[in-house]
Design an enzyme around this catalytic site. Structure first.
Site, PDB file in Angstrom:
ATOM      1  CD  GLU A  76      19.897  38.048  46.817  1.00 41.91           C
ATOM      2  OE1 GLU A  76      19.666  37.521  45.731  1.00 41.91           O
ATOM      3  OE2 GLU A  76      20.207  39.252  46.940  1.00 41.91           O
ATOM      4  CG  HIS A  78      12.722  47.064  46.974  1.00 47.79           C
ATOM      5  ND1 HIS A  78      13.884  46.370  46.701  1.00 47.79           N
ATOM      6  CD2 HIS A  78      12.172  47.359  45.770  1.00 47.79           C
ATOM      7  CE1 HIS A  78      14.036  46.259  45.396  1.00 47.79           C
ATOM      8  NE2 HIS A  78      13.019  46.851  44.810  1.00 47.79           N
TER       9      HIS A  78
END
Length: 306
Positions: free
Chosen positions: A219, A189
């Site tokens: 995203e 991450h």
């Protein structure tokens, strides 16, 4: 007080209280990211030394896997200045996105421990600065620094009203990073966060002052292009897609490539924001299904009351 005649080192025989140099020397840190129940909370720095880490015995506990048990320390020196020192953490300590071992802090610096991001405030006007930062958090994404979804929706409503009033076209471009879950799963991450930040910096170089670039969620990003017809929206999306695909992204000394899928929607009448967003989003997912790393355009003909 004594001294070592050979080294010239001053030896203090009793503690000396720090002497603030900037106003009254008040200091605090504010959590900007990740968005947990602690976000925006002010942590006043009233002692002279704080340990930071995942360990429950740390003075400032950050319960994140990316944070080491004993990650860093904050320390006030004899001049009243604050320093941050990394304690050989796994993922590093960063000041304004530069990895440091030891760094003198200035008012407004951004601190990052693992994936936890804080704003450091210092000086006599700290309460005013705190409230200003809280306001910024209502309109900006804490990780990337671009505008957030809430601000995007308000801005889009205003721009649609202006487009109707002046009979100007408006284009909306929705972007989504291809295979982003795979990046998080295989590289972690922290790498995913780095990709989001590098991507926003690249896209911002293509933005006009009158337009808006925002993080829509996860995203997915969006760009509102005022006074821009479909051809201009597609041209912008293709330019952004090319910029992202052409240059490698970097994390932890490794290079890798990232691509974008883009959906474009354009309106030139009395339109709602919701159907415009839906069409751009539908076109984005059409680009995904068509093989990714491409742009799918479309016109919005959904009018009020239709």
């Amino acid at each position: 007080m004594g001294s070592d005649e050979n080294s010239g080192t001053v030896i203090l025989s009793r503690p000396v209280k720090p002497r603030p140099k900037d106003g009254d020397g008040k200091a605090c840190i504010i959590l900007l990211h990740p968005p947990t129940e602690e976000i925006g909370r002010q942590r006043s720095l009233e002692e002279n030394h704080y340990t930071i880490g995942r360990d429950q015995n740390a003075d400032i506990v950050i319960a994140r896997d990316s944070v080491s048990r004993n990650h860093a320390e904050l320390k006030r020196d004899f001049e009243g200045r604050w320093l941050v020192k990394d304690l050989s953490s796994t993922n590093g300590t960063f000041v304004n996105e530069r990895r440091v071992d030891r760094q003198l802090l200035r008012d407004g610096d951004q601190l990052r421990f693992g994936d936890a991001i804080y704003k450091f405030l210092f000086g006599s006007n700290i309460e005013s600065a705190y409230h200003e930062e809280i306001y910024r958090m209502t309109i900006l994404d804490g990780l990337t620094g671009v505008h957030n979804k809430r601000y995007f929706l308000d801005f889009l409503e205003r721009e649609l009203a202006s487009a109707k009033r002046h009979s100007h076209p408006l284009s909306l471009v929705m972007f989504d990073i291809d295979h982003f879950k795979s990046i998080n799963d295989t590289r972690g991450h922290l790498c995913g966060d780095a990709v989001l930040k590098q991507l926003t910096r690249r896209i911002q170089t293509r933005m006009r002052r009158e337009d808006l670039f925002a993080r829509y969620g996860g995203e997915e990003f969006a760009a509102i292009l005022s006074v821009t017809a479909l051809e201009g929206g597609v041209r912008f999306a293709e330019a952004v897609r090319t910029i992202i695909a052409r240059e490698a992204f970097t994390f932890d000394g490794e290079e890798f490539h990232v691509t974008l899928s883009c959906g474009v929607a354009t309106c030139d009448g009395d339109l709602l924001s919701e159907p415009l967003i839906k069409l751009a989003d539908d076109n984005l997912y059409a680009a995904k299904h068509a093989g990714r790393n491409r742009v799918v355009p479309g016109l919005n003909d959904v009018r009020r009351g239709g």
